[in-house]
Design a protein around this motif. Structure first.
Motif, PDB file in Angstrom:
ATOM      1  N   TYR A 187      40.439  -6.328  24.254  1.00 37.52           N
ATOM      2  CA  TYR A 187      41.667  -6.028  24.998  1.00 37.52           C
ATOM      3  C   TYR A 187      42.542  -5.094  24.169  1.00 37.52           C
ATOM      4  O   TYR A 187      43.656  -5.425  23.791  1.00 37.52           O
ATOM      5  CB  TYR A 187      42.417  -7.325  25.313  1.00 37.52           C
ATOM      6  CG  TYR A 187      41.574  -8.344  26.028  1.00 37.52           C
ATOM      7  CD1 TYR A 187      41.287  -8.220  27.389  1.00 37.52           C
ATOM      8  CD2 TYR A 187      41.033  -9.427  25.338  1.00 37.52           C
ATOM      9  CE1 TYR A 187      40.508  -9.156  28.047  1.00 37.52           C
ATOM     10  CE2 TYR A 187      40.242 -10.364  25.990  1.00 37.52           C
ATOM     11  CZ  TYR A 187      39.985 -10.223  27.336  1.00 37.52           C
ATOM     12  OH  TYR A 187      39.202 -11.145  27.982  1.00 37.52           O
ATOM     13  N   SER A 188      42.009  -3.914  23.915  1.00 34.28           N
ATOM     14  CA  SER A 188      42.665  -2.996  22.980  1.00 34.28           C
ATOM     15  C   SER A 188      44.038  -2.544  23.465  1.00 34.28           C
ATOM     16  O   SER A 188      44.951  -2.362  22.655  1.00 34.28           O
ATOM     17  CB  SER A 188      41.767  -1.778  22.730  1.00 34.28           C
ATOM     18  OG  SER A 188      41.472  -1.108  23.949  1.00 34.28           O
ATOM     19  N   ASP A 189      44.212  -2.354  24.771  1.00 35.04           N
ATOM     20  CA  ASP A 189      45.518  -1.919  25.281  1.00 35.04           C
ATOM     21  C   ASP A 189      46.581  -2.989  25.049  1.00 35.04           C
ATOM     22  O   ASP A 189      47.716  -2.678  24.644  1.00 35.04           O
ATOM     23  CB  ASP A 189      45.421  -1.581  26.769  1.00 35.04           C
ATOM     24  CG  ASP A 189      44.626  -0.319  27.039  1.00 35.04           C
ATOM     25  OD1 ASP A 189      44.408   0.451  26.078  1.00 35.04           O
ATOM     26  OD2 ASP A 189      44.218  -0.104  28.190  1.00 35.04           O
ATOM     27  N   ILE A 190      46.231  -4.234  25.329  1.00 35.35           N
ATOM     28  CA  ILE A 190      47.181  -5.328  25.112  1.00 35.35           C
ATOM     29  C   ILE A 190      47.458  -5.482  23.620  1.00 35.35           C
ATOM     30  O   ILE A 190      48.612  -5.634  23.195  1.00 35.35           O
ATOM     31  CB  ILE A 190      46.637  -6.644  25.693  1.00 35.35           C
ATOM     32  CG1 ILE A 190      46.416  -6.505  27.199  1.00 35.35           C
ATOM     33  CG2 ILE A 190      47.595  -7.799  25.398  1.00 35.35           C
ATOM     34  CD1 ILE A 190      45.747  -7.700  27.831  1.00 35.35           C
ATOM     35  N   SER A 191      46.393  -5.429  22.822  1.00 37.82           N
ATOM     36  CA  SER A 191      46.549  -5.529  21.374  1.00 37.82           C
ATOM     37  C   SER A 191      47.467  -4.438  20.847  1.00 37.82           C
ATOM     38  O   SER A 191      48.331  -4.686  19.997  1.00 37.82           O
ATOM     39  CB  SER A 191      45.178  -5.430  20.693  1.00 37.82           C
ATOM     40  OG  SER A 191      45.309  -5.386  19.291  1.00 37.82           O
TER      41      SER A 191
ATOM     42  N   ILE B 214      51.097  -5.192  21.563  1.00 37.68           N
ATOM     43  CA  ILE B 214      51.621  -6.276  20.727  1.00 37.68           C
ATOM     44  C   ILE B 214      51.923  -5.780  19.316  1.00 37.68           C
ATOM     45  O   ILE B 214      52.987  -6.073  18.751  1.00 37.68           O
ATOM     46  CB  ILE B 214      50.619  -7.443  20.688  1.00 37.68           C
ATOM     47  CG1 ILE B 214      50.478  -8.070  22.071  1.00 37.68           C
ATOM     48  CG2 ILE B 214      51.065  -8.497  19.678  1.00 37.68           C
ATOM     49  CD1 ILE B 214      49.376  -9.109  22.164  1.00 37.68           C
ATOM     50  N   VAL B 215      51.003  -5.017  18.731  1.00 34.17           N
ATOM     51  CA  VAL B 215      51.243  -4.536  17.369  1.00 34.17           C
ATOM     52  C   VAL B 215      52.351  -3.496  17.342  1.00 34.17           C
ATOM     53  O   VAL B 215      53.070  -3.376  16.338  1.00 34.17           O
ATOM     54  CB  VAL B 215      49.948  -3.985  16.735  1.00 34.17           C
ATOM     55  CG1 VAL B 215      49.560  -2.633  17.304  1.00 34.17           C
ATOM     56  CG2 VAL B 215      50.089  -3.903  15.214  1.00 34.17           C
ATOM     57  N   ASP B 216      52.537  -2.765  18.433  1.00 34.22           N
ATOM     58  CA  ASP B 216      53.647  -1.810  18.499  1.00 34.22           C
ATOM     59  C   ASP B 216      54.985  -2.532  18.392  1.00 34.22           C
ATOM     60  O   ASP B 216      55.885  -2.100  17.652  1.00 34.22           O
ATOM     61  CB  ASP B 216      53.570  -1.020  19.805  1.00 34.22           C
ATOM     62  CG  ASP B 216      54.657   0.038  19.899  1.00 34.22           C
ATOM     63  OD1 ASP B 216      54.671   0.952  19.051  1.00 34.22           O
ATOM     64  OD2 ASP B 216      55.511  -0.045  20.811  1.00 34.22           O
TER      65      ASP B 216
END
Length: 263
Positions: free
Chosen positions: A194-198, A201-203
């Protein structure tokens, strides 16, 4: 088993086996050396058995067969020690919380899993809660902020322990970030699936880090640190990222995570 057992020659030093973790072994060996120093300074005899992955990626991905195979190897490799200590809340949490789940229906392996779980700790928790370490002999000049990794915080209740030790580091000032206890977006295979969600979140996480104006970010899990260091670097934010063990041990000669000696 107790690290203060009395023998004919006086109190016996606790025998601690270090669970190095895959990421530390492959990406940041200095964290392992720092962990050994902290454990030895606390009065432990430290060994590093031949070991493999704890099985967390397989377990979290639903591959219970592979997770079980790896767990059996870990249980076997770490027999006979007073304690097992990992510089990672996620790996320690896997052994302490999830191994008993993996073997819940196996009357042969469940007692072994429970026995190992009972003597497994995250590094700062072990130092403070088991060994009673009240201070460290280290210096780090400047302000730092601290990220509470999900597994360590929620599965092992690791929050006050690293802060207690950091408060004794000469020259260090801890500046708490907003939502220090909120996920950084790594989550192991979650960041891949789930790279977009990840990424979102890190942003949010690095914005909170940036708002502290602390030039150094610390945490107790290398996966989280690598994830945040990558985002900070891509955004051009000049924040040094380190594992808390390196600072507590006074072993900060290695460049921060994601940097080289030439940076």
């Amino acid at each position: 088993m107790s690290g203060t057992a009395v023998s004919g020659k006086g109190p016996r030093k606790p025998r601690v086996s270090l669970f190095v973790t895959c990421l530390v072994d492959l990406m940041r060996p200095s964290v392992g050396f720092a962990a050994v120093k902290l454990l030895e300074d606390a009065g432990c005899v430290v060994d590093v058995p031949v070991q493999t992955c704890c099985g967390q990626p397989a377990f979290n991905s639903g591959d219970r067969g592979t997770a079980r195979d790896l767990a059996e190897q870990v249980i076997t490799a770490f027999r006979g020690y007073d304690y097992v200590v990992a510089p990672s809340g996620s790996c320690a949490g896997t052994i302490k919380v999830h191994y008993p789940e993996i073997f819940a229906d196996d009357p042969n392996w469940l007692p072994k899993a429970n026995e190992l779980a009972a003597r497994t700790y995250e590094l700062t928790s072990f130092l403070v809660d088991v060994m009673g370490v009240a201070s460290v002999d280290a210096r780090y000049d400047g302000a730092v902020t601290y990220h509470d990794s999900c597994s360590g915080l929620r599965e092992l209740k690791v929050k006050a322990q690293p802060r207690k030790l950091l408060a004794t580091v000469d020259g260090l000032t801890l500046v708490e970030m907003t939502d220090s206890d909120v996920c950084c977006g790594f989550g192991g295979t979650f960041a891949v699936k789930y790279s977009d969600i990840s990424g979102a979140i890190v942003d949010a996480k690095v914005k909170n880090i940036d708002a502290t104006h602390a030039p150094t970010l610390l945490a107790g899990d290398l996966g989280c640190l690598m994830n945040m260091a990558g985002k900070l670097s891509r955004d051009g934010r000049p924040v040094a990222v380190r594992h808390v063990a390196e600072v507590l041990a006074g072993m900060t000669d290695e460049p921060p995570i994601g940097e080289t000696k030439e940076d």
